[in-house]
Design a protein around this motif. Structure first.
Motif, PDB file in Angstrom:
ATOM      1  N   ARG A  82      13.294   2.470  -2.539  1.00 55.18           N
ATOM      2  CA  ARG A  82      12.773   1.534  -3.551  1.00 55.18           C
ATOM      3  C   ARG A  82      13.428   0.166  -3.424  1.00 55.18           C
ATOM      4  O   ARG A  82      12.773  -0.864  -3.553  1.00 55.18           O
ATOM      5  N   ASN A  83      14.734   0.132  -3.123  1.00 54.58           N
ATOM      6  CA  ASN A  83      15.430  -1.148  -2.936  1.00 54.58           C
ATOM      7  C   ASN A  83      14.837  -1.919  -1.765  1.00 54.58           C
ATOM      8  O   ASN A  83      14.667  -3.142  -1.839  1.00 54.58           O
ATOM      9  N   LEU A  84      14.522  -1.229  -0.686  1.00 56.14           N
ATOM     10  CA  LEU A  84      13.911  -1.885   0.469  1.00 56.14           C
ATOM     11  C   LEU A  84      12.544  -2.450   0.110  1.00 56.14           C
ATOM     12  O   LEU A  84      12.232  -3.605   0.416  1.00 56.14           O
ATOM     13  N   LEU A  85      11.731  -1.668  -0.572  1.00 52.66           N
ATOM     14  CA  LEU A  85      10.397  -2.144  -0.946  1.00 52.66           C
ATOM     15  C   LEU A  85      10.488  -3.363  -1.863  1.00 52.66           C
ATOM     16  O   LEU A  85       9.717  -4.314  -1.708  1.00 52.66           O
ATOM     17  N   GLU A  86      11.428  -3.359  -2.792  1.00 55.99           N
ATOM     18  CA  GLU A  86      11.623  -4.519  -3.673  1.00 55.99           C
ATOM     19  C   GLU A  86      12.043  -5.741  -2.868  1.00 55.99           C
ATOM     20  O   GLU A  86      11.553  -6.846  -3.098  1.00 55.99           O
ATOM     21  N   ALA A  87      12.955  -5.565  -1.925  1.00 58.98           N
ATOM     22  CA  ALA A  87      13.438  -6.683  -1.115  1.00 58.98           C
ATOM     23  C   ALA A  87      12.328  -7.243  -0.229  1.00 58.98           C
ATOM     24  O   ALA A  87      12.256  -8.458  -0.006  1.00 58.98           O
ATOM     25  N   LEU A  88      11.459  -6.384   0.263  1.00 59.33           N
ATOM     26  CA  LEU A  88      10.370  -6.848   1.134  1.00 59.33           C
ATOM     27  C   LEU A  88       9.410  -7.773   0.398  1.00 59.33           C
ATOM     28  O   LEU A  88       8.817  -8.663   1.006  1.00 59.33           O
ATOM     29  N   LYS A  89       9.268  -7.577  -0.919  1.00 55.70           N
ATOM     30  CA  LYS A  89       8.390  -8.459  -1.692  1.00 55.70           C
ATOM     31  C   LYS A  89       8.868  -9.901  -1.638  1.00 55.70           C
ATOM     32  O   LYS A  89       8.066 -10.829  -1.677  1.00 55.70           O
ATOM     33  N   GLU A  90      10.181 -10.099  -1.553  1.00 54.82           N
ATOM     34  CA  GLU A  90      10.765 -11.444  -1.581  1.00 54.82           C
ATOM     35  C   GLU A  90      11.130 -11.964  -0.187  1.00 54.82           C
ATOM     36  O   GLU A  90      11.528 -13.116  -0.055  1.00 54.82           O
ATOM     37  N   ASP A  91      11.013 -11.141   0.830  1.00 62.23           N
ATOM     38  CA  ASP A  91      11.444 -11.514   2.187  1.00 62.23           C
ATOM     39  C   ASP A  91      10.416 -12.459   2.815  1.00 62.23           C
ATOM     40  O   ASP A  91       9.308 -12.046   3.144  1.00 62.23           O
ATOM     41  N   ARG A  92      10.791 -13.709   3.005  1.00 62.21           N
ATOM     42  CA  ARG A  92       9.875 -14.702   3.559  1.00 62.21           C
ATOM     43  C   ARG A  92       9.881 -14.700   5.082  1.00 62.21           C
ATOM     44  O   ARG A  92       9.135 -15.445   5.699  1.00 62.21           O
ATOM     45  N   GLU A  93      10.735 -13.882   5.690  1.00 64.04           N
ATOM     46  CA  GLU A  93      10.809 -13.810   7.148  1.00 64.04           C
ATOM     47  C   GLU A  93       9.957 -12.695   7.738  1.00 64.04           C
ATOM     48  O   GLU A  93       9.802 -12.628   8.949  1.00 64.04           O
ATOM     49  N   THR A  94       9.442 -11.828   6.877  1.00 61.90           N
ATOM     50  CA  THR A  94       8.639 -10.716   7.376  1.00 61.90           C
ATOM     51  C   THR A  94       7.368 -10.552   6.554  1.00 61.90           C
ATOM     52  O   THR A  94       7.285 -10.972   5.413  1.00 61.90           O
ATOM     53  N   ASP A  95       6.403  -9.906   7.181  1.00 59.17           N
ATOM     54  CA  ASP A  95       5.205  -9.468   6.486  1.00 59.17           C
ATOM     55  C   ASP A  95       5.168  -7.962   6.677  1.00 59.17           C
ATOM     56  O   ASP A  95       5.322  -7.479   7.813  1.00 59.17           O
ATOM     57  N   ALA A  96       5.021  -7.213   5.603  1.00 60.76           N
ATOM     58  CA  ALA A  96       5.170  -5.762   5.700  1.00 60.76           C
ATOM     59  C   ALA A  96       4.137  -5.037   4.864  1.00 60.76           C
ATOM     60  O   ALA A  96       3.591  -5.583   3.905  1.00 60.76           O
ATOM     61  N   THR A  97       3.908  -3.797   5.254  1.00 69.05           N
ATOM     62  CA  THR A  97       3.061  -2.914   4.461  1.00 69.05           C
ATOM     63  C   THR A  97       3.672  -1.524   4.474  1.00 69.05           C
ATOM     64  O   THR A  97       4.376  -1.144   5.411  1.00 69.05           O
ATOM     65  N   ASN A  98       3.421  -0.784   3.418  1.00 71.46           N
ATOM     66  CA  ASN A  98       3.855   0.595   3.307  1.00 71.46           C
ATOM     67  C   ASN A  98       2.620   1.468   3.485  1.00 71.46           C
ATOM     68  O   ASN A  98       1.639   1.300   2.761  1.00 71.46           O
ATOM     69  N   ILE A  99       2.661   2.353   4.444  1.00 72.56           N
ATOM     70  CA  ILE A  99       1.510   3.219   4.730  1.00 72.56           C
ATOM     71  C   ILE A  99       1.886   4.643   4.343  1.00 72.56           C
ATOM     72  O   ILE A  99       2.806   5.224   4.922  1.00 72.56           O
ATOM     73  N   ALA A 100       1.202   5.164   3.364  1.00 67.65           N
ATOM     74  CA  ALA A 100       1.459   6.540   2.916  1.00 67.65           C
ATOM     75  C   ALA A 100       0.615   7.510   3.727  1.00 67.65           C
ATOM     76  O   ALA A 100      -0.548   7.242   4.021  1.00 67.65           O
TER      77      ALA A 100
END
Length: 134
Positions: A82-100
């Motif tokens: 959950r901490n990683l997913l929260e950080a990814l929302k604010e990370d301007r150096e990456t574009d990410a998606t979570n695939i379930a």
């Protein structure tokens, strides 16, 4: 578990892939500080989930621009995930998606993140637009 990765690399017929086993953060730091360090194109993370954010940050530091991080995320109830997913929302150096995905466990998945190509022009950042096809 690493034997599976080594076998898959062998079956793929590629020779420029190394499977490294060890503490994730320590190993990544040692790679970055080597004499012949060259940025990576891809990092696959399958490590303890409580430290996912640390693993991700360290792996990102190894990547060249437009490099990809794939993180085997299995349980969204783990605080580190959950901490990683929260950080990814604010990370301007990456574009990410979570695939379930759904398998035997009833839950599974992965995070796929791309380190963006950013160039500086007159103190403004311009990002190259891309499309990632899976």
């Amino acid at each position: 578990m690493y034997q599976v990765a080594e076998e898959n690399v062998k079956n793929a017929g590629v020779s420029n892939v190394r499977v490294i086993v060890g503490d994730a953060v320590t190993t990544i730091k040692s790679l970055r500080h080597g004499d012949s360090f060259e940025p990576f194109d891809l990092a696959f993370i399958d490590a303890d989930k409580e430290n996912n954010l640390n693993h991700f940050r360290e792996a990102k530091s190894l990547l060249r621009q437009c490099g990809v991080i794939v993180d085997n995320v299995t349980d969204l109830s783990v605080e580190g995930v959950r901490n990683l997913l929260e950080a990814l929302k604010e990370d301007r150096e990456t574009d990410a998606t979570n695939i379930a995905t759904v398998g035997e466990k009833g839950y599974d998945g992965l995070i796929c993140a791309v380190k963006l190509w950013i160039r500086q022009f007159d103190h403004k950042y311009t990002c190259i637009v891309y499309q990632l096809l899976l």
